[in-house]
Design a protein around this motif. Structure first.
Motif, PDB file in Angstrom:
ATOM      1  N   ILE A   4     -35.949  34.371 -17.224  1.00 37.64           N
ATOM      2  CA  ILE A   4     -35.385  33.157 -17.808  1.00 37.64           C
ATOM      3  C   ILE A   4     -34.189  33.474 -18.698  1.00 37.64           C
ATOM      4  CG2 ILE A   4     -36.971  33.121 -19.781  1.00 37.64           C
ATOM      5  CD1 ILE A   4     -35.723  30.014 -17.941  1.00 37.64           C
ATOM      6  N   TYR A   5     -34.248  34.612 -19.405  1.00 42.07           N
ATOM      7  CA  TYR A   5     -33.146  34.974 -20.293  1.00 42.07           C
ATOM      8  C   TYR A   5     -31.920  35.434 -19.509  1.00 42.07           C
ATOM      9  CZ  TYR A   5     -36.744  34.550 -23.775  1.00 42.07           C
ATOM     10  OH  TYR A   5     -37.748  34.052 -24.560  1.00 42.07           O
ATOM     11  N   VAL A   6     -32.146  36.050 -18.369  1.00 39.86           N
ATOM     12  CA  VAL A   6     -31.014  36.427 -17.511  1.00 39.86           C
ATOM     13  C   VAL A   6     -30.320  35.168 -17.012  1.00 39.86           C
ATOM     14  CG1 VAL A   6     -30.343  37.569 -15.361  1.00 39.86           C
ATOM     15  CG2 VAL A   6     -32.066  38.614 -16.840  1.00 39.86           C
ATOM     16  N   TYR A   7     -31.101  34.178 -16.595  1.00 42.05           N
ATOM     17  CA  TYR A   7     -30.527  32.909 -16.148  1.00 42.05           C
ATOM     18  C   TYR A   7     -29.792  32.217 -17.295  1.00 42.05           C
ATOM     19  CZ  TYR A   7     -33.494  33.467 -12.025  1.00 42.05           C
ATOM     20  OH  TYR A   7     -34.078  33.935 -10.887  1.00 42.05           O
ATOM     21  N   MET A   8     -30.391  32.273 -18.485  1.00 40.41           N
ATOM     22  CA  MET A   8     -29.742  31.653 -19.639  1.00 40.41           C
ATOM     23  C   MET A   8     -28.414  32.335 -19.961  1.00 40.41           C
ATOM     24  SD  MET A   8     -32.957  30.854 -22.156  1.00 40.41           S
ATOM     25  CE  MET A   8     -32.133  29.771 -23.316  1.00 40.41           C
ATOM     26  N   LEU A   9     -28.366  33.659 -19.830  1.00 42.37           N
ATOM     27  CA  LEU A   9     -27.113  34.379 -20.076  1.00 42.37           C
ATOM     28  C   LEU A   9     -26.041  34.010 -19.055  1.00 42.37           C
ATOM     29  CD1 LEU A   9     -28.357  37.930 -21.107  1.00 42.37           C
ATOM     30  CD2 LEU A   9     -27.187  36.253 -22.535  1.00 42.37           C
ATOM     31  N   VAL A  10     -26.440  33.858 -17.800  1.00 40.40           N
ATOM     32  CA  VAL A  10     -25.483  33.447 -16.765  1.00 40.40           C
ATOM     33  C   VAL A  10     -24.975  32.026 -17.052  1.00 40.40           C
ATOM     34  CG1 VAL A  10     -25.260  32.887 -14.303  1.00 40.40           C
ATOM     35  CG2 VAL A  10     -26.415  34.991 -15.007  1.00 40.40           C
ATOM     36  N   ILE A  11     -25.890  31.152 -17.425  1.00 37.57           N
ATOM     37  CA  ILE A  11     -25.497  29.774 -17.757  1.00 37.57           C
ATOM     38  C   ILE A  11     -24.596  29.764 -18.987  1.00 37.57           C
ATOM     39  CG2 ILE A  11     -26.375  27.547 -18.569  1.00 37.57           C
ATOM     40  CD1 ILE A  11     -28.845  28.064 -16.747  1.00 37.57           C
ATOM     41  N   LEU A  12     -24.932  30.566 -20.005  1.00 33.03           N
ATOM     42  CA  LEU A  12     -24.085  30.650 -21.195  1.00 33.03           C
ATOM     43  C   LEU A  12     -22.695  31.158 -20.852  1.00 33.03           C
ATOM     44  CD1 LEU A  12     -26.470  31.935 -24.003  1.00 33.03           C
ATOM     45  CD2 LEU A  12     -25.149  29.829 -24.015  1.00 33.03           C
ATOM     46  N   ALA A  13     -22.593  32.125 -19.941  1.00 35.45           N
ATOM     47  CA  ALA A  13     -21.278  32.627 -19.525  1.00 35.45           C
ATOM     48  C   ALA A  13     -20.486  31.526 -18.823  1.00 35.45           C
ATOM     49  CB  ALA A  13     -21.440  33.842 -18.608  1.00 35.45           C
ATOM     50  N   GLY A  14     -21.143  30.772 -17.953  1.00 37.35           N
ATOM     51  CA  GLY A  14     -20.470  29.660 -17.287  1.00 37.35           C
ATOM     52  C   GLY A  14     -20.032  28.584 -18.267  1.00 37.35           C
ATOM     53  N   LEU A  15     -20.914  28.278 -19.224  1.00 41.13           N
ATOM     54  CA  LEU A  15     -20.571  27.286 -20.241  1.00 41.13           C
ATOM     55  C   LEU A  15     -19.435  27.783 -21.137  1.00 41.13           C
ATOM     56  CD1 LEU A  15     -24.104  25.993 -21.278  1.00 41.13           C
ATOM     57  CD2 LEU A  15     -22.283  24.654 -20.212  1.00 41.13           C
ATOM     58  N   ALA A  16     -19.391  29.086 -21.400  1.00 38.06           N
ATOM     59  CA  ALA A  16     -18.313  29.642 -22.222  1.00 38.06           C
ATOM     60  C   ALA A  16     -16.963  29.489 -21.529  1.00 38.06           C
ATOM     61  CB  ALA A  16     -18.589  31.114 -22.528  1.00 38.06           C
ATOM     62  N   ILE A  17     -16.935  29.725 -20.236  1.00 38.82           N
ATOM     63  CA  ILE A  17     -15.686  29.546 -19.483  1.00 38.82           C
ATOM     64  C   ILE A  17     -15.281  28.080 -19.475  1.00 38.82           C
ATOM     65  CG2 ILE A  17     -14.673  29.689 -17.163  1.00 38.82           C
ATOM     66  CD1 ILE A  17     -16.437  32.242 -16.794  1.00 38.82           C
ATOM     67  N   THR A  18     -16.244  27.202 -19.225  1.00 41.26           N
ATOM     68  CA  THR A  18     -15.961  25.763 -19.237  1.00 41.26           C
ATOM     69  C   THR A  18     -15.502  25.317 -20.619  1.00 41.26           C
ATOM     70  OG1 THR A  18     -17.667  25.451 -17.563  1.00 41.26           O
ATOM     71  CG2 THR A  18     -16.939  23.488 -18.742  1.00 41.26           C
ATOM     72  N   ASP A  81     -35.976  33.818 -28.407  1.00 34.79           N
ATOM     73  CA  ASP A  81     -35.930  32.633 -27.556  1.00 34.79           C
ATOM     74  C   ASP A  81     -35.410  31.411 -28.316  1.00 34.79           C
ATOM     75  OD1 ASP A  81     -38.291  32.622 -29.060  1.00 34.79           O
ATOM     76  OD2 ASP A  81     -39.392  31.446 -27.570  1.00 34.79           O
ATOM     77  N   GLU A  82     -35.686  31.327 -29.598  1.00 34.12           N
ATOM     78  CA  GLU A  82     -35.193  30.204 -30.398  1.00 34.12           C
ATOM     79  C   GLU A  82     -33.679  30.306 -30.612  1.00 34.12           C
ATOM     80  OE1 GLU A  82     -39.327  29.630 -32.937  1.00 34.12           O
ATOM     81  OE2 GLU A  82     -37.727  30.891 -33.731  1.00 34.12           O
ATOM     82  N   VAL A  83     -33.190  31.519 -30.815  1.00 31.00           N
ATOM     83  CA  VAL A  83     -31.741  31.714 -30.956  1.00 31.00           C
ATOM     84  C   VAL A  83     -31.035  31.366 -29.647  1.00 31.00           C
ATOM     85  CG1 VAL A  83     -29.929  33.426 -31.359  1.00 31.00           C
ATOM     86  CG2 VAL A  83     -31.959  33.417 -32.800  1.00 31.00           C
ATOM     87  N   MET A  84     -31.626  31.753 -28.523  1.00 33.53           N
ATOM     88  CA  MET A  84     -31.047  31.414 -27.222  1.00 33.53           C
ATOM     89  C   MET A  84     -30.989  29.902 -27.025  1.00 33.53           C
ATOM     90  SD  MET A  84     -30.025  34.093 -25.591  1.00 33.53           S
ATOM     91  CE  MET A  84     -29.957  33.675 -23.871  1.00 33.53           C
ATOM     92  N   ILE A  85     -32.033  29.211 -27.440  1.00 33.22           N
ATOM     93  CA  ILE A  85     -32.052  27.749 -27.324  1.00 33.22           C
ATOM     94  C   ILE A  85     -30.981  27.138 -28.226  1.00 33.22           C
ATOM     95  CG2 ILE A  85     -33.426  25.682 -27.838  1.00 33.22           C
ATOM     96  CD1 ILE A  85     -35.887  27.313 -26.864  1.00 33.22           C
ATOM     97  N   ILE A  86     -30.835  27.661 -29.426  1.00 38.30           N
ATOM     98  CA  ILE A  86     -29.797  27.156 -30.335  1.00 38.30           C
ATOM     99  C   ILE A  86     -28.423  27.295 -29.700  1.00 38.30           C
ATOM    100  CG2 ILE A  86     -28.583  27.635 -32.507  1.00 38.30           C
ATOM    101  CD1 ILE A  86     -31.331  28.287 -33.741  1.00 38.30           C
ATOM    102  N   PHE A  87     -28.118  28.471 -29.163  1.00 37.26           N
ATOM    103  CA  PHE A  87     -26.791  28.681 -28.579  1.00 37.26           C
ATOM    104  C   PHE A  87     -26.586  27.889 -27.289  1.00 37.26           C
ATOM    105  CE2 PHE A  87     -26.626  32.636 -31.252  1.00 37.26           C
ATOM    106  CZ  PHE A  87     -25.610  32.169 -32.059  1.00 37.26           C
ATOM    107  N   MET A  88     -27.649  27.706 -26.509  1.00 37.00           N
ATOM    108  CA  MET A  88     -27.528  26.862 -25.308  1.00 37.00           C
ATOM    109  C   MET A  88     -27.207  25.419 -25.715  1.00 37.00           C
ATOM    110  SD  MET A  88     -27.975  28.306 -22.296  1.00 37.00           S
ATOM    111  CE  MET A  88     -28.646  27.086 -21.213  1.00 37.00           C
ATOM    112  N   ALA A  89     -27.908  24.916 -26.735  1.00 37.63           N
ATOM    113  CA  ALA A  89     -27.664  23.551 -27.204  1.00 37.63           C
ATOM    114  C   ALA A  89     -26.245  23.402 -27.726  1.00 37.63           C
ATOM    115  CB  ALA A  89     -28.673  23.187 -28.296  1.00 37.63           C
ATOM    116  N   VAL A  90     -25.774  24.407 -28.460  1.00 35.25           N
ATOM    117  CA  VAL A  90     -24.416  24.361 -29.008  1.00 35.25           C
ATOM    118  C   VAL A  90     -23.386  24.324 -27.885  1.00 35.25           C
ATOM    119  CG1 VAL A  90     -22.691  25.699 -30.287  1.00 35.25           C
ATOM    120  CG2 VAL A  90     -24.975  25.412 -31.220  1.00 35.25           C
TER     121      VAL A  90
END
Length: 157
Positions: A4-18, A81-90
C-alpha cells in the motif's frame, strides 16, 4: 514496506507532477494577468520575461516541502501511515484547490494554500488520534502536542 505504501508513493509522485503543473500555471496566471491586460509590451516579450522569471523562481526556491520541514506539525507524534495520509490529503487538496481557482480565474497563493492544507490535515489527523485512542485519556487540549503552534503561527503571520 507494505504494498500500500509503494502505491501511495507512486500516487504521491503523480500528484507532485500534477501539482507542479497546476502551481506553475497558477503563478503564470498571477504574473501575466496585469501585463497582458495592460498591453504595455508585446505578448511575445511578456512570455519571454515570464518564462525567465518562472525559471529563476523554480531554480532558486528551496521547495514547497520546506514549509513542512520548518514545523507545522510534530512528525514524531505520528506513525508512518498517519504521515502518509496527511501528505496524501495535502497533495490531493492542493491540486483540486489550485485547479479550481485557476479554472475560475481567481488569484491564489501556492504557498498559503500548502501551509493551510498541511495545517488542516495535521489538525484533522491529530483529532482522529485524540478521539480514536480513548484509552490515552487525551483531550482537545492536548492538540498542542501534535501541532507546532508557535512555528505555525509564525509562518502564518
Amino acid at each position: 514496506m507494505g504494498d500500500i505504501y509503494v502505491y501511495m508513493l507512486v500516487i504521491l509522485a503523480g500528484l507532485a507532477i500534477t501539482d507542479l503543473v497546476v502551481g506553475v500555471s497558477n503563478d503564470a496566471v498571477n504574473f501575466l494577468n496585469s501585463a497582458i491586460g495592460s498591453k504595455a509590451i508585446s505578448f511575445k516579450t511578456i512570455m519571454i520575461i515570464a518564462s525567465i522569471g518562472i525559471a529563476v523562481g523554480a531554480l532558486s526556491s528551496s521547495g514547497m516541502m520546506e514549509v513542512a520541514r520548518k514545523g507545522i506539525f510534530v512528525p514524531s507524534e505520528f506513525y508512518f501511515d498517519e504521515v502518509m495520509i496527511i501528505f496524501m490529503a495535502v497533495m490531493i487538496t492542493d491540486v483540486l484547490l489550485l485547479d479550481f481557482f485557476n479554472s475560475m480565474g481567481l488569484p491564489t497563493s501556492t504557498t498559503v494554500s500548502i501551509v493551510f492544507e498541511l495545517l488542516g490535515a495535521a489538525v484533522s489527523m491529530s483529532l482522529i488520534k485524540i478521539y480514536g485512542e480513548s484509552e490515552t485519556g487525551e483531550t482537545i487540549l492536548d492538540l498542542g502536542k501534535y501541532i507546532a503552534s508557535d512555528k505555525a503561527i509564525e509562518i502564518i503571520l
